[in-house]
Write a protein that holds these residues in place. Structure first.
Motif, PDB file in Angstrom:
ATOM      1  N   MET A 268      40.472  43.572 -79.357  1.00 29.12           N
ATOM      2  CA  MET A 268      41.743  43.402 -79.876  1.00 29.12           C
ATOM      3  C   MET A 268      41.495  41.995 -81.016  1.00 29.12           C
ATOM      4  SD  MET A 268      45.036  41.572 -78.168  1.00 29.12           S
ATOM      5  CE  MET A 268      43.864  40.784 -76.928  1.00 29.12           C
ATOM      6  N   ARG A 269      41.824  42.514 -82.192  1.00 26.60           N
ATOM      7  CA  ARG A 269      41.599  41.831 -83.500  1.00 26.60           C
ATOM      8  C   ARG A 269      42.546  40.605 -83.494  1.00 26.60           C
ATOM      9  NH1 ARG A 269      39.955  46.114 -88.094  1.00 26.60           N
ATOM     10  NH2 ARG A 269      38.294  46.938 -87.068  1.00 26.60           N
ATOM     11  N   VAL A 270      42.185  39.528 -84.273  1.00 27.74           N
ATOM     12  CA  VAL A 270      42.929  38.558 -84.249  1.00 27.74           C
ATOM     13  C   VAL A 270      44.128  38.928 -85.456  1.00 27.74           C
ATOM     14  CG1 VAL A 270      43.162  35.899 -84.811  1.00 27.74           C
ATOM     15  CG2 VAL A 270      41.532  36.698 -83.253  1.00 27.74           C
ATOM     16  N   ASP A 271      45.443  38.713 -85.383  1.00 26.33           N
ATOM     17  CA  ASP A 271      46.363  38.754 -86.384  1.00 26.33           C
ATOM     18  C   ASP A 271      46.015  37.975 -87.456  1.00 26.33           C
ATOM     19  OD1 ASP A 271      47.613  40.956 -84.907  1.00 26.33           O
ATOM     20  OD2 ASP A 271      48.801  39.464 -84.159  1.00 26.33           O
ATOM     21  N   SER A 272      46.095  38.637 -88.953  1.00 25.38           N
ATOM     22  CA  SER A 272      46.155  37.899 -89.992  1.00 25.38           C
ATOM     23  C   SER A 272      46.745  36.700 -90.116  1.00 25.38           C
ATOM     24  CB  SER A 272      46.389  38.938 -91.160  1.00 25.38           C
ATOM     25  OG  SER A 272      47.828  39.258 -91.030  1.00 25.38           O
TER      26      SER A 272
ATOM     27  N   ILE B 287      53.341  52.733 -75.062  1.00 23.02           N
ATOM     28  CA  ILE B 287      53.874  51.510 -75.041  1.00 23.02           C
ATOM     29  C   ILE B 287      53.015  50.846 -76.015  1.00 23.02           C
ATOM     30  CG2 ILE B 287      54.419  49.281 -73.949  1.00 23.02           C
ATOM     31  CD1 ILE B 287      55.347  50.842 -71.676  1.00 23.02           C
ATOM     32  N   MET B 288      53.413  50.048 -77.152  1.00 23.69           N
ATOM     33  CA  MET B 288      52.434  49.340 -78.043  1.00 23.69           C
ATOM     34  C   MET B 288      52.408  47.856 -77.391  1.00 23.69           C
ATOM     35  SD  MET B 288      50.575  49.638 -80.765  1.00 23.69           S
ATOM     36  CE  MET B 288      51.130  50.957 -81.720  1.00 23.69           C
ATOM     37  N   LEU B 289      51.248  47.275 -77.431  1.00 19.65           N
ATOM     38  CA  LEU B 289      50.924  46.132 -77.277  1.00 19.65           C
ATOM     39  C   LEU B 289      50.568  45.073 -78.353  1.00 19.65           C
ATOM     40  CD1 LEU B 289      49.030  46.088 -73.800  1.00 19.65           C
ATOM     41  CD2 LEU B 289      51.215  46.009 -74.313  1.00 19.65           C
ATOM     42  N   THR B 290      51.037  44.033 -78.941  1.00 18.11           N
ATOM     43  CA  THR B 290      50.669  43.274 -79.977  1.00 18.11           C
ATOM     44  C   THR B 290      51.007  42.041 -80.040  1.00 18.11           C
ATOM     45  OG1 THR B 290      50.692  43.474 -82.384  1.00 18.11           O
ATOM     46  CG2 THR B 290      53.034  44.028 -81.217  1.00 18.11           C
ATOM     47  N   ALA B 291      50.511  41.085 -80.882  1.00 20.56           N
ATOM     48  CA  ALA B 291      50.838  39.905 -80.806  1.00 20.56           C
ATOM     49  C   ALA B 291      51.828  39.697 -82.303  1.00 20.56           C
ATOM     50  CB  ALA B 291      49.696  38.738 -81.274  1.00 20.56           C
ATOM     51  N   ARG B 292      52.034  40.876 -82.956  1.00 21.57           N
ATOM     52  CA  ARG B 292      52.832  40.819 -84.143  1.00 21.57           C
ATOM     53  C   ARG B 292      54.341  40.971 -83.650  1.00 21.57           C
ATOM     54  NH1 ARG B 292      50.563  42.945 -88.952  1.00 21.57           N
ATOM     55  NH2 ARG B 292      48.310  43.183 -88.775  1.00 21.57           N
ATOM     56  N   GLY B 293      55.011  39.898 -83.953  1.00 23.22           N
ATOM     57  CA  GLY B 293      56.405  39.883 -83.296  1.00 23.22           C
ATOM     58  C   GLY B 293      57.504  39.975 -84.669  1.00 23.22           C
ATOM     59  N   GLU B 294      56.961  40.192 -85.630  1.00 24.94           N
ATOM     60  CA  GLU B 294      58.079  40.186 -86.719  1.00 24.94           C
ATOM     61  C   GLU B 294      58.906  41.512 -86.639  1.00 24.94           C
ATOM     62  OE1 GLU B 294      58.861  37.608 -88.718  1.00 24.94           O
ATOM     63  OE2 GLU B 294      57.115  36.418 -87.695  1.00 24.94           O
ATOM     64  N   GLU B 295      60.134  41.449 -87.227  1.00 26.62           N
ATOM     65  CA  GLU B 295      60.751  42.640 -87.248  1.00 26.62           C
ATOM     66  C   GLU B 295      60.121  43.821 -87.912  1.00 26.62           C
ATOM     67  OE1 GLU B 295      65.477  44.117 -88.135  1.00 26.62           O
ATOM     68  OE2 GLU B 295      64.697  42.365 -89.191  1.00 26.62           O
ATOM     69  N   SER B 296      59.615  43.833 -89.139  1.00 28.79           N
ATOM     70  CA  SER B 296      59.004  44.625 -90.032  1.00 28.79           C
ATOM     71  C   SER B 296      58.009  45.166 -89.105  1.00 28.79           C
ATOM     72  CB  SER B 296      58.392  44.222 -91.156  1.00 28.79           C
ATOM     73  OG  SER B 296      57.413  43.009 -90.870  1.00 28.79           O
ATOM     74  N   ASP B 297      56.953  44.458 -88.279  1.00 31.38           N
ATOM     75  CA  ASP B 297      56.091  44.999 -87.404  1.00 31.38           C
ATOM     76  C   ASP B 297      56.621  45.846 -86.329  1.00 31.38           C
ATOM     77  OD1 ASP B 297      53.959  43.645 -88.947  1.00 31.38           O
ATOM     78  OD2 ASP B 297      54.437  41.748 -87.629  1.00 31.38           O
ATOM     79  N   LYS B 298      57.648  45.576 -85.864  1.00 34.86           N
ATOM     80  CA  LYS B 298      58.409  46.339 -84.700  1.00 34.86           C
ATOM     81  C   LYS B 298      58.934  47.930 -85.318  1.00 34.86           C
ATOM     82  CE  LYS B 298      59.840  42.434 -81.930  1.00 34.86           C
ATOM     83  NZ  LYS B 298      61.064  41.815 -81.471  1.00 34.86           N
ATOM     84  N   LEU B 299      59.509  47.672 -86.584  1.00 39.06           N
ATOM     85  CA  LEU B 299      59.897  48.896 -87.081  1.00 39.06           C
ATOM     86  C   LEU B 299      58.775  49.738 -87.684  1.00 39.06           C
ATOM     87  CD1 LEU B 299      62.435  47.470 -89.426  1.00 39.06           C
ATOM     88  CD2 LEU B 299      63.077  48.660 -87.460  1.00 39.06           C
ATOM     89  N   LYS B 300      57.530  49.266 -87.903  1.00 32.42           N
ATOM     90  CA  LYS B 300      56.573  50.106 -88.239  1.00 32.42           C
ATOM     91  C   LYS B 300      55.990  50.734 -87.059  1.00 32.42           C
ATOM     92  CE  LYS B 300      52.021  49.795 -90.461  1.00 32.42           C
ATOM     93  NZ  LYS B 300      50.814  48.822 -91.073  1.00 32.42           N
ATOM     94  N   SER B 301      56.005  49.938 -85.992  1.00 34.06           N
ATOM     95  CA  SER B 301      55.419  50.453 -84.859  1.00 34.06           C
ATOM     96  C   SER B 301      56.340  51.482 -84.327  1.00 34.06           C
ATOM     97  CB  SER B 301      55.320  49.307 -83.590  1.00 34.06           C
ATOM     98  OG  SER B 301      54.883  49.731 -82.527  1.00 34.06           O
ATOM     99  N   PHE B 302      57.768  51.388 -84.247  1.00 34.23           N
ATOM    100  CA  PHE B 302      58.488  52.295 -83.921  1.00 34.23           C
ATOM    101  C   PHE B 302      58.620  53.802 -84.830  1.00 34.23           C
ATOM    102  CE2 PHE B 302      60.884  49.011 -81.249  1.00 34.23           C
ATOM    103  CZ  PHE B 302      60.432  49.721 -80.247  1.00 34.23           C
TER     104      PHE B 302
ATOM    105  N   LYS C  94      52.879  40.017 -77.286  1.00 35.72           N
ATOM    106  CA  LYS C  94      51.741  39.123 -76.464  1.00 35.72           C
ATOM    107  C   LYS C  94      52.057  37.807 -76.921  1.00 35.72           C
ATOM    108  CE  LYS C  94      48.156  42.485 -77.014  1.00 35.72           C
ATOM    109  NZ  LYS C  94      46.673  42.471 -77.422  1.00 35.72           N
ATOM    110  N   PRO C  95      51.981  36.838 -75.763  1.00 32.58           N
ATOM    111  CA  PRO C  95      51.869  37.231 -74.310  1.00 32.58           C
ATOM    112  C   PRO C  95      52.890  37.677 -73.648  1.00 32.58           C
ATOM    113  CG  PRO C  95      52.029  34.551 -74.624  1.00 32.58           C
ATOM    114  CD  PRO C  95      52.046  35.326 -76.037  1.00 32.58           C
ATOM    115  N   PHE C  96      52.762  38.140 -72.463  1.00 26.54           N
ATOM    116  CA  PHE C  96      53.661  38.835 -71.641  1.00 26.54           C
ATOM    117  C   PHE C  96      53.184  38.715 -70.199  1.00 26.54           C
ATOM    118  CE2 PHE C  96      50.990  42.171 -73.185  1.00 26.54           C
ATOM    119  CZ  PHE C  96      50.377  42.890 -71.900  1.00 26.54           C
ATOM    120  N   SER C  97      54.201  39.054 -69.273  1.00 21.88           N
ATOM    121  CA  SER C  97      54.042  39.002 -68.014  1.00 21.88           C
ATOM    122  C   SER C  97      53.506  40.457 -67.413  1.00 21.88           C
ATOM    123  CB  SER C  97      55.334  38.522 -67.167  1.00 21.88           C
ATOM    124  OG  SER C  97      55.151  38.773 -65.528  1.00 21.88           O
ATOM    125  N   PRO C  98      52.580  40.519 -66.572  1.00 26.58           N
ATOM    126  CA  PRO C  98      52.384  41.856 -66.115  1.00 26.58           C
ATOM    127  C   PRO C  98      53.567  42.396 -65.300  1.00 26.58           C
ATOM    128  CG  PRO C  98      50.555  40.462 -65.692  1.00 26.58           C
ATOM    129  CD  PRO C  98      51.852  39.537 -66.029  1.00 26.58           C
TER     130      PRO C  98
END
Length: 271
Positions: free
Chosen positions: A1-5, A123-138, A148-152
């Motif tokens: 898992m790379r560190v986000d920019s 299901i995508m796991l990521t430290a990216r929480g911006e709306e643009s990142d979520k839209l790109k993922s979907f 991340k971080p999240f509860s199991p």
């Protein structure tokens, strides 16, 4: 898992100390181990392919999912995941966005474009929480997105919800009329009587029960039951469908496995 920019590592502040993603997940997993409360129902039937390149995070998530009853397959890169997906498909895929080589987003996009994996819940796991990142993922085709971080516990709850939406059994039982399949016990009964099935016929019936009234052509059945990494002649499908019908015939359920002329086979709903 790379560190986000823009950041050396994503951190949580706990008791005045900065914790890395691995440590944050470790603390949450330790709490999960110690309490094991609010576990949304243990499962014994579903496989999940976990695509995560950081060993500590992968091991911790694998532990939590195994304790919840999932069978966990592991991959450390998108390329590794695609190789594993050439065989039998898991029930769902959990993928980290930041992977070495091909990213999780590109992997999801590629899987959606392949008929073999196009229906696989992701299901995508990521430290990216911006709306643009979520839209790109979907937009890439994922079904859910967890920051991340999240509860199991949250991950497991989301997995079960996604499996329900996809029509998969979450209690380990598949039914169609009098046909009752217990996936955990690997047993099929009709009105309480045991139906003797070979392993291939069992997988065929499981696929049909998961998708009642859906027509599968021979190529799709080969991919879903045998896997793409195994070469099997298409006519082999006819042999195993015949064996499945023969196993169901003493119970009067063989007619439910229908031939759709020129297309393939389906399991019709039984009243």
């Amino acid at each position: 898992m790379r560190v986000d920019s823009g950041s050396h590592c994503r951190a949580n502040a706990v008791n005045g100390m900065q914790l890395s993603q691995s440590a944050a997940v470790a603390l949450q997993l330790a709490d999960f181990r110690s309490t094991e409360m609010a576990l949304p129902g243990k499962m014994t039937t579903h496989t999940v392919l976990l695509v995560e390149d950081e060993p500590d995070v992968r091991d911790m998530l694998s532990f939590a999912l195994t304790r919840a009853g999932f069978e966990v397959w592991e991959a450390e890169s998108a390329e590794d995941a695609m190789q594993k997906l050439d065989g039998l498909l898991p029930s769902m895929l959990i993928v980290d966005w930041m992977l070495p080589g091909m990213s999780g987003v590109d992997l999801a996009r590629r899987l959606r474009g392949d008929d073999h994996t196009s229906r696989l819940p992701i299901i995508m796991l990521t430290a990216r929480g911006e709306e643009s990142d979520k839209l790109k993922s979907f937009d890439s085709g994922v079904d859910d997105y967890i920051v991340k971080p999240f509860s199991p516990r949250e991950l497991i709850a989301r997995m079960k919800a996604l499996l329900r939406r996809s029509g998969a059994a979450t209690d380990g039982v598949l039914e169609n009329g009098s046909i009752h399949m217990d996936l955990a016990a690997h047993r099929v009964t009709i009105e309480g009587a045991l139906v003797k099935l070979g392993p291939t016929e069992f997988r065929l019936l499981e696929l049909f029960l998961n998708h009642p009234d859906r027509v599968f052509d021979r190529s799709q059945l080969l991919d879903r039951v045998w896997g793409r990494s195994v070469y099997v002649a298409e006519r082999t499908v006819d042999v195993h469908v015949l064996r499945l019908r023969q196993a169901l015939k003493p119970f009067g359920a063989d007619a439910a496995v229908q031939t759709v002329r020129g297309v393939g086979y389906r399991l019709s709903p039984i009243p």
